[in-house]
Write a protein that holds these residues in place. Structure first.
Motif, PDB file in Angstrom:
ATOM      1  N   HIS A  23       9.597   0.813  -5.140  1.00  0.00           N
ATOM      2  CA  HIS A  23       8.353   0.593  -4.396  1.00  0.00           C
ATOM      3  C   HIS A  23       7.171   0.947  -5.291  1.00  0.00           C
ATOM      4  O   HIS A  23       7.039   2.091  -5.733  1.00  0.00           O
ATOM      5  CB  HIS A  23       8.326   1.466  -3.129  1.00  0.00           C
ATOM      6  N   SER A  39       8.716  -1.723   1.982  1.00  0.00           N
ATOM      7  CA  SER A  39       9.169  -0.738   0.994  1.00  0.00           C
ATOM      8  C   SER A  39      10.541  -0.172   1.336  1.00  0.00           C
ATOM      9  O   SER A  39      11.321   0.168   0.446  1.00  0.00           O
ATOM     10  CB  SER A  39       8.145   0.387   0.828  1.00  0.00           C
ATOM     11  N   SER A  59       2.977   0.999  -5.466  1.00  0.00           N
ATOM     12  CA  SER A  59       1.869   1.088  -4.511  1.00  0.00           C
ATOM     13  C   SER A  59       0.547   0.715  -5.155  1.00  0.00           C
ATOM     14  O   SER A  59       0.293   1.030  -6.312  1.00  0.00           O
ATOM     15  CB  SER A  59       1.742   2.520  -3.975  1.00  0.00           C
ATOM     16  N   HIS A 101       0.858  -1.187   0.000  1.00  0.00           N
ATOM     17  CA  HIS A 101       0.000   0.000   0.000  1.00  0.00           C
ATOM     18  C   HIS A 101       0.901   1.245   0.000  1.00  0.00           C
ATOM     19  O   HIS A 101       2.099   1.136   0.265  1.00  0.00           O
ATOM     20  CB  HIS A 101      -0.966  -0.024   1.188  1.00  0.00           C
ATOM     21  N   PRO A 102       0.345   2.405  -0.284  1.00  0.00           N
ATOM     22  CA  PRO A 102       1.158   3.625  -0.343  1.00  0.00           C
ATOM     23  C   PRO A 102       1.776   3.970   1.011  1.00  0.00           C
ATOM     24  O   PRO A 102       1.265   3.599   2.061  1.00  0.00           O
ATOM     25  CB  PRO A 102       0.164   4.706  -0.762  1.00  0.00           C
TER      26      PRO A 102
END
Length: 152
Positions: free
Chosen positions: A118, A112, A120, A105-106
């Motif tokens: 990375h 990450s 997202s 996820h962000p």
């Protein structure tokens, strides 16, 4: 899927594509629903003649990662970005100077932080009780499809 498309970082996507284009082997790792996404990624990448593996058993994954070469990629998939098995596998890759990509996820996560790139996915519609990881899994599958089509 629309939410993930709207937050897709084009620079990170391009970096991931460049790493994957030149990889000797790509090792997808994930557990639970993310393991299903890893298996899907392996199947897709094999179709376009990339040497790809998918692991949900981190003992086997660790053996492969410990023997990975400098042009291999370890691709960790974890919606939360805090899955201990994935963190440990990526740390092993980092210790062995193997390039890494994360799909989480962000925002900043333990996963990450260990990766060269990375990517997202949005999980904004995921229920608090993630009995089937529906939204996050669909977003992850979408991003794998984007990578697959970029390479194909």
């Amino acid at each position: 899927i629309k939410d993930t498309a709207s937050i897709l970082n084009a620079d990170a996507l391009e970096k991931a594509v460049q790493l994957l284009l030149h990889a000797n082997q790509i090792h997808f790792i994930g557990v639970g629903a993310s393991g299903i996404v890893a298996a899907d990624a392996q199947q897709k990448f094999l179709r376009i003649n990339y040497a790809a593996t998918a692991f949900t058993d981190m003992h086997i994954a660790s053996t492969v990662i410990a023997n990975a070469g400098e042009n291999d990629i370890v691709f960790g998939i974890s919606f939360s970005g805090e899955t201990l098995d994935i963190i440990q596998a990526l740390q092993l890759a980092k210790d062995n100077q193997v390039k890494t990509i994360a799909l989480t996820h962000p925002g900043h996560t333990s996963v990450s932080a260990l990766c060269d790139v990375h990517l997202s996915t949005s999980g904004s519609n995921e229920a608090p009780f993630r009995s089937a990881a529906t939204s996050s899994r669909m977003a992850q599958l979408y991003l794998i499809d984007v990578l697959f089509l970029s390479l194909a």
